[in-house]
Write an enzyme that holds these catalytic residues in place. Structure first.
Site, PDB file in Angstrom:
ATOM      1  CB  ILE A  77      -0.851  -0.002   1.108  1.00 41.92           C
ATOM      2  CG1 ILE A  77      -1.745  -1.168   1.344  1.00 41.92           C
ATOM      3  CG2 ILE A  77      -1.704   1.293   1.141  1.00 41.92           C
ATOM      4  CD1 ILE A  77      -2.617  -1.361   2.454  1.00 41.92           C
ATOM      5  N   GLY A  79       1.526   5.220   0.443  1.00 43.52           N
ATOM      6  CA  GLY A  79       0.994   6.260   1.057  1.00 43.52           C
ATOM      7  C   GLY A  79       0.201   5.692   2.279  1.00 43.52           C
ATOM      8  CB  SER A  82      -1.500   9.787   7.095  1.00 44.97           C
ATOM      9  OG  SER A  82      -1.543  10.286   5.723  1.00 44.97           O
ATOM     10  CE1 TYR A 264      -5.683  14.591  -5.320  1.00 42.59           C
ATOM     11  CE2 TYR A 264      -7.754  15.321  -6.098  1.00 42.59           C
ATOM     12  CZ  TYR A 264      -7.035  14.312  -5.534  1.00 42.59           C
ATOM     13  OH  TYR A 264      -7.583  13.460  -4.426  1.00 42.59           O
TER      14      TYR A 264
HETATM   15  P1  NDP Z   1      -3.529  11.762   2.970  1.00 41.09           P
HETATM   16  O1  NDP Z   1      -2.844  12.961   2.677  1.00 41.09           O
HETATM   17  O2  NDP Z   1      -3.700  11.243   4.582  1.00 41.09           O
HETATM   18  O3  NDP Z   1      -2.483  10.408   2.497  1.00 41.09           O
HETATM   19  C1  NDP Z   1      -1.678  10.541   1.332  1.00 41.09           C
HETATM   20  C2  NDP Z   1      -0.318   9.504   1.658  1.00 41.09           C
HETATM   21  O4  NDP Z   1       0.151   9.914   0.320  1.00 41.09           O
HETATM   22  C3  NDP Z   1       0.524   9.967   2.699  1.00 41.09           C
HETATM   23  O5  NDP Z   1       0.796   8.763   3.374  1.00 41.09           O
HETATM   24  C4  NDP Z   1       1.384  10.587   2.190  1.00 41.09           C
HETATM   25  O6  NDP Z   1       2.817  10.579   2.668  1.00 41.09           O
HETATM   26  C5  NDP Z   1       1.604   9.818   0.936  1.00 41.09           C
HETATM   27  N1  NDP Z   1       2.633  10.454  -0.093  1.00 41.09           N
HETATM   28  C6  NDP Z   1       2.413  11.899  -0.637  1.00 41.09           C
HETATM   29  N2  NDP Z   1       3.347  12.047  -1.405  1.00 41.09           N
HETATM   30  C7  NDP Z   1       4.228  11.086  -1.449  1.00 41.09           C
HETATM   31  C8  NDP Z   1       5.135  10.721  -2.298  1.00 41.09           C
HETATM   32  N3  NDP Z   1       6.241  11.460  -2.690  1.00 41.09           N
HETATM   33  N4  NDP Z   1       5.944   9.438  -1.973  1.00 41.09           N
HETATM   34  C9  NDP Z   1       5.241   8.363  -1.279  1.00 41.09           C
HETATM   35  N5  NDP Z   1       4.217   8.825  -0.693  1.00 41.09           N
HETATM   36  C10 NDP Z   1       3.486   9.953  -0.610  1.00 41.09           C
HETATM   37  O7  NDP Z   1      -4.610  11.721   2.203  1.00 41.09           O
HETATM   38  P2  NDP Z   1      -5.848  10.634   1.771  1.00 41.09           P
HETATM   39  O8  NDP Z   1      -5.686   9.699   2.681  1.00 41.09           O
HETATM   40  O9  NDP Z   1      -7.241  11.383   1.869  1.00 41.09           O
HETATM   41  O10 NDP Z   1      -5.444  10.407   0.482  1.00 41.09           O
HETATM   42  C11 NDP Z   1      -5.433   8.903  -0.082  1.00 41.09           C
HETATM   43  C12 NDP Z   1      -5.969   8.763  -1.379  1.00 41.09           C
HETATM   44  O11 NDP Z   1      -7.356   8.829  -1.473  1.00 41.09           O
HETATM   45  C13 NDP Z   1      -5.368   9.480  -2.387  1.00 41.09           C
HETATM   46  O12 NDP Z   1      -5.248   8.991  -3.748  1.00 41.09           O
HETATM   47  C14 NDP Z   1      -6.649  10.660  -2.779  1.00 41.09           C
HETATM   48  O13 NDP Z   1      -6.433  11.215  -3.990  1.00 41.09           O
HETATM   49  C15 NDP Z   1      -7.597   9.650  -2.758  1.00 41.09           C
HETATM   50  N6  NDP Z   1      -9.040  10.256  -2.216  1.00 41.09           N
HETATM   51  C16 NDP Z   1      -9.081  11.028  -0.983  1.00 41.09           C
HETATM   52  C17 NDP Z   1     -10.579  11.635  -0.748  1.00 41.09           C
HETATM   53  C18 NDP Z   1     -10.522  12.438   0.535  1.00 41.09           C
HETATM   54  O14 NDP Z   1     -11.635  13.008   0.515  1.00 41.09           O
HETATM   55  N7  NDP Z   1      -9.875  12.571   1.278  1.00 41.09           N
HETATM   56  C19 NDP Z   1     -11.693  11.584  -1.658  1.00 41.09           C
HETATM   57  C20 NDP Z   1     -11.290  10.839  -2.739  1.00 41.09           C
HETATM   58  C21 NDP Z   1     -10.103  10.123  -3.056  1.00 41.09           C
HETATM   59  P3  NDP Z   1       3.263  11.578   3.889  1.00 41.09           P
HETATM   60  O15 NDP Z   1       2.477  11.031   5.341  1.00 41.09           O
HETATM   61  O16 NDP Z   1       4.701  11.321   4.093  1.00 41.09           O
HETATM   62  O17 NDP Z   1       2.989  12.556   3.447  1.00 41.09           O
HETATM   63 MG1  PMR Z   2     -16.470  19.156  -3.344  1.00 40.73          MG
HETATM   64  C1  PMR Z   2     -22.398  17.378  -3.615  1.00 40.73           C
HETATM   65  C2  PMR Z   2     -21.832  16.613  -2.887  1.00 40.73           C
HETATM   66  C3  PMR Z   2     -20.258  16.869  -2.923  1.00 40.73           C
HETATM   67  C4  PMR Z   2     -19.496  15.877  -2.829  1.00 40.73           C
HETATM   68  C5  PMR Z   2     -19.601  14.577  -2.343  1.00 40.73           C
HETATM   69  C6  PMR Z   2     -17.989  16.421  -2.621  1.00 40.73           C
HETATM   70  C7  PMR Z   2     -16.901  15.769  -2.423  1.00 40.73           C
HETATM   71  N1  PMR Z   2     -17.975  17.561  -3.014  1.00 40.73           N
HETATM   72  C8  PMR Z   2     -19.338  18.171  -3.288  1.00 40.73           C
HETATM   73  C9  PMR Z   2     -19.982  19.354  -3.314  1.00 40.73           C
HETATM   74  C10 PMR Z   2     -19.146  20.471  -3.332  1.00 40.73           C
HETATM   75  N2  PMR Z   2     -17.929  20.612  -3.170  1.00 40.73           N
HETATM   76  C11 PMR Z   2     -19.906  21.973  -3.385  1.00 40.73           C
HETATM   77  C12 PMR Z   2     -21.319  22.050  -3.762  1.00 40.73           C
HETATM   78  C13 PMR Z   2     -18.902  22.753  -3.397  1.00 40.73           C
HETATM   79  C14 PMR Z   2     -19.018  24.373  -3.727  1.00 40.73           C
HETATM   80  C15 PMR Z   2     -19.212  24.866  -2.250  1.00 40.73           C
HETATM   81  C16 PMR Z   2     -17.792  21.915  -3.308  1.00 40.73           C
HETATM   82  C17 PMR Z   2     -16.407  22.695  -3.189  1.00 40.73           C
HETATM   83  C18 PMR Z   2     -15.375  21.773  -3.161  1.00 40.73           C
HETATM   84  C19 PMR Z   2     -14.153  22.391  -2.858  1.00 40.73           C
HETATM   85  C20 PMR Z   2     -13.596  23.607  -2.783  1.00 40.73           C
HETATM   86  N3  PMR Z   2     -15.116  20.483  -2.762  1.00 40.73           N
HETATM   87  C21 PMR Z   2     -13.890  19.940  -2.749  1.00 40.73           C
HETATM   88  C22 PMR Z   2     -12.788  21.139  -2.831  1.00 40.73           C
HETATM   89  C23 PMR Z   2     -11.748  20.691  -2.646  1.00 40.73           C
HETATM   90  O1  PMR Z   2     -10.702  21.345  -2.705  1.00 40.73           O
HETATM   91  C24 PMR Z   2     -11.771  19.192  -2.712  1.00 40.73           C
HETATM   92  C25 PMR Z   2     -11.192  18.793  -4.114  1.00 40.73           C
HETATM   93  O2  PMR Z   2     -11.733  19.130  -5.138  1.00 40.73           O
HETATM   94  O3  PMR Z   2      -9.763  18.523  -3.966  1.00 40.73           O
HETATM   95  C26 PMR Z   2      -9.240  18.030  -5.361  1.00 40.73           C
HETATM   96  C27 PMR Z   2     -13.261  18.802  -2.807  1.00 40.73           C
HETATM   97  C28 PMR Z   2     -13.993  17.500  -2.885  1.00 40.73           C
HETATM   98  N4  PMR Z   2     -15.127  17.494  -2.875  1.00 40.73           N
HETATM   99  C29 PMR Z   2     -15.483  16.265  -2.527  1.00 40.73           C
HETATM  100  C30 PMR Z   2     -14.383  15.405  -2.477  1.00 40.73           C
HETATM  101  C31 PMR Z   2     -14.368  14.107  -2.160  1.00 40.73           C
HETATM  102  C32 PMR Z   2     -13.257  16.345  -2.599  1.00 40.73           C
HETATM  103  C33 PMR Z   2     -12.005  15.888  -2.277  1.00 40.73           C
HETATM  104  C34 PMR Z   2     -11.195  15.605  -3.762  1.00 40.73           C
HETATM  105  C35 PMR Z   2     -11.368  14.287  -4.202  1.00 40.73           C
HETATM  106  O4  PMR Z   2     -12.272  13.445  -4.593  1.00 40.73           O
HETATM  107  O5  PMR Z   2     -10.406  13.560  -4.717  1.00 40.73           O
END
Ligand code: NDP
Ligand code: PMR
Length: 389
Positions: A77, A79, A82, A264
Site C-alpha cells: 500500500i 501512502g 496516514s 490534482y
Molecule cells: P493523506 O494525505 O492522508 O494520504 C496521502 C498519503 O500519500 C500520505 O501517506 C503521504 O505520505 C503519501 N504521499 C504523498 N506524497 C508521497 C510521495 N512523494 N511518496 C510517497 N508517498 C507520498 O490523504 P488521503 O488518505 O485522503 O489520500 C489517499 C488517497 O485517497 C489519494 O489517492 C486521494 O486522491 C484519495 N481520495 C481522497 C479523498 C478524500 O476525501 N480525502 C477523496 C477521494 C479520493 P506522507 O505521510 O509522508 O505525507
Molecule cells: Mg466538493 C454534492 C456533493 C459533494 C461531494 C460528495 C463532494 C466531495 N463535494 C461536493 C460538493 C461541493 N464541493 C460543492 C457544492 C462545493 C462548492 C461549495 C464544493 C467545493 C469543494 C472544494 C473547494 N469540494 C472540494 C473542494 C476541494 O478542494 C476538494 C477537491 O476538489 O480536491 C481536489 C473537494 C472535494 N469535494 C468532494 C471530495 C471527495 C473532494 C476531494 C477530492 C477528491 O475526491 O479527490
C-alpha cells in the site's frame, strides 16, 4: 520474519524528503512547458536521488503443523502513513490474513502511525518509497523483489494535493508534483511490479488505483476547488467541460499554465484511465483484477493539509451535514480493504463506490475518465516520460 525486518529497517534506513525538496524547486517562468505541460525537462535530479535502502525481509509461506494452508496475502500500500492508506492497512492487518508492505517516504512517521493504530509488528513491513522520484520507485521495486515475498495485491493510494500553491513544484525528475507523484510514480511502480503479480499463486491478484470524485459521472459532483490563473485571477468554480480539455492541455497546448486544483484532478483522471488501460491490456492474459474506487469524502485526512485553515475547519461539517458525502477514515479504510480482499469484488476494469448504507456498487465514470482513446494516449506518453520506451 516481518518482525525481524521491521527491527532491521531503522538502522538501514535513511530518511529523506525528496518530495519536500523538489517542492521547493520553483521556477516562476515555467508555466508553459513542452511535450507534457507537467514536465520540466531540464531538471537534473542527481542531487535529489534516493539512497538505496537495504530491506531484505525473508519470506516463508504459512504452514500449520507441517500442512500447507492458504498463506498470508502480501499487499503493498503506497501512502500508508496516514489517512486512507493507514486505515486500510489497519483493517487488513486486523484480519491476520495479510502482510502489509507500507510503502512510504517517511519511515519514522509510518512506524509511529502503525503503532498508533495498534498494528501488530508481524503484520507489516515498512519500505521506503518516494513517488516523487523515479529512481526511488526503481529502488523500491528492487528492494521488494529482493525480499523474496510474492506480490498479491498492489494498492496505489498515495497522493498530494496543492490547493494553495501559487507556482508549480516539481518532482526530482522535473514533473509537476501532483501528476508526477500521483500518476507517473504509480504508473512506473505498477508497470515494474506487474510481473511479480503475474507470478503470484494467490487466488485473487489485484491492482487497485485509488480514484477520486473528480472522475465520477454525476453532474452534482462537478464542483471542484477554485482555480486561479498564474496571474492570480479567480476563475471561480471549475466545471467539467473545461476539465474535459485536460488531455489537450496536458499534451499539446504549450500555453497551458499551472492550475493547482486542476493538476490534482488531472492526476486522478490519469489514475482512473490507467486502471482501465491495464484492464484492457492485461486482464485476460493475467487474470489480475484491475480496479479503482471512490471511497467517499474523507474530509479529515492529510490530503487537505495545504488548504487554508478556514477550509480545513469547514470542509468536514460541510460534507457531514450538507452534502452528506462524508465518511470517516475508518469507514473508508474498510471500503478499500474490501476492494483488496473481498471475494465478491473481483470484477476487473471497474470503479467501485458505496451507497448510503455502505453497500458497494459499480459506479459510472465520467466521459472524460472513461475515454479509451485518452487512456491509450496517457499510457503511451507516460511510458515515454518514465523511461519505459
Ligand atoms: P493523506 O494525505 O492522508 O494520504 C496521502 C498519503 O500519500 C500520505 O501517506 C503521504 O505520505 C503519501 N504521499 C504523498 N506524497 C508521497 C510521495 N512523494 N511518496 C510517497 N508517498 C507520498 O490523504 P488521503 O488518505 O485522503 O489520500 C489517499 C488517497 O485517497 C489519494 O489517492 C486521494 O486522491 C484519495 N481520495 C481522497 C479523498 C478524500 O476525501 N480525502 C477523496 C477521494 C479520493 P506522507 O505521510 O509522508 O505525507
Ligand atoms: Mg466538493 C454534492 C456533493 C459533494 C461531494 C460528495 C463532494 C466531495 N463535494 C461536493 C460538493 C461541493 N464541493 C460543492 C457544492 C462545493 C462548492 C461549495 C464544493 C467545493 C469543494 C472544494 C473547494 N469540494 C472540494 C473542494 C476541494 O478542494 C476538494 C477537491 O476538489 O480536491 C481536489 C473537494 C472535494 N469535494 C468532494 C471530495 C471527495 C473532494 C476531494 C477530492 C477528491 O475526491 O479527490
Amino acid at each position: 520474519m516481518a518482525l525481524q525486518a521491521a527491527t532491521l529497517l531503522p538502522s538501514a534506513f535513511s530518511i529523506h524528503k525528496e518530495g519536500k525538496l523538489s517542492a521547493s524547486l520553483k521556477d516562476s517562468g515555467l508555466f508553459g512547458v513542452s511535450l507534457s505541460d507537467y514536465v520540466k525537462a531540464d531538471f537534473t535530479s542527481s542531487a535529489l536521488q534516493t539512497k538505496a535502502v537495504a530491506t531484505t525481509p525473508a519470506f516463508t509461506p504459512a504452514t500449520v503443523q507441517g500442512k500447507k494452508t492458504l498463506r498470508q496475502g502480501t499487499v503493498i500500500i503506497t501512502g500508508a502513513s496516514s489517512g486512507l492508506g493507514l486505515a486500510t492497512a489497519k483493517a487488513l492487518a486486523e484480519t491476520g490474513k495479510w502482510h502489509i508492505i507500507m510503502a512510504c517516504r517517511d519511515f519514522l512517521k509510518t512506524e509511529k502511525a502503525a503503532k498508533s493504530v495498534g498494528m501488530a509488528k508481524e503484520n507489516y513491513t515498512i519500505m521506503h518509497l518516494d513517488l516523487a522520484s523515479l529512481e526511488s520507485v526503481r529502488q523500491f521495486v528492487d528492494n521488494f523483489k529482493r525480499s523474496g515475498r510474492p506480490l498479491d495485491v498492489l494498492v496505489c493510494n498515495a497522493a498530494v494535493y496543492q490547493p494553495t500553491a501559487k507556482e508549480p513544484s516539481f518532482t526530482a525528475d522535473g514533473f509537476e508534483l501532483s501528476v508526477g507523484t500521483n500518476h507517473l510514480g504509480h504508473f512506473l511502480l505498477s508497470r515494474l511490479l506487474l510481473d511479480d503479480m503475474k507470478e503470484s499463486d494467490f487466488p485473487s491478484k489485484r491492482l487497485i488505483i485509488v480514484g477520486s470524485i473528480t472522475g465520477m459521472k454525476n453532474k452534482k459532483y462537478e464542483y471542484v476547488g477554485r482555480e486561479r490563473t498564474a496571474k492570480g485571477q479567480s476563475r471561480g468554480l471549475a466545471r467539467a467541460p473545461r476539465r474535459a480539455e485536460w488531455a489537450k492541455q496536458l499534451f499539446h497546448d504549450r500555453r497551458w499554465r499551472f492550475r493547482r486544483a486542476k493538476a490534482y484532478k488531472d492526476s486522478k483522471v490519469c489514475n482512473m484511465l490507467t486502471m482501465q488501460e491495464f484492464h484492457r491490456r492485461y486482464h485476460e492474459e493475467t487474470g489480475i483484477t484491475f480496479a479503482s474506487l471512490y471511497p467517499g469524502c474523507i474530509a479529515t485526512t492529510g490530503l487537505f493539509r495545504e488548504h487554508i485553515p478556514l477550509f480545513r475547519l469547514l470542509f468536514p461539517p460541510f460534507q457531514k451535514f450538507i452534502t452528506k458525502g462524508f465518511v470517516s477514515e475508518e469507514e473508508a479504510g474498510k471500503r478499500l480493504a474490501q476492494v483488496v480482499s473481498d471475494p465478491s469484488l473481483t470484477k476487473s476494469g471497474v470503479y467501485w463506490s458505496w451507497n448510503k448504507d455502505s453497500a458497494s456498487f459499480v459506479n459510472q465514470l465520467s466521459e472524460e475518465a472513461s475515454d479509451a482513446e485518452k487512456a491509450r494516449k496517457v499510457w503511451e506518453i507516460s511510458e515515454k516520460l518514465v523511461g519505459l520506451r
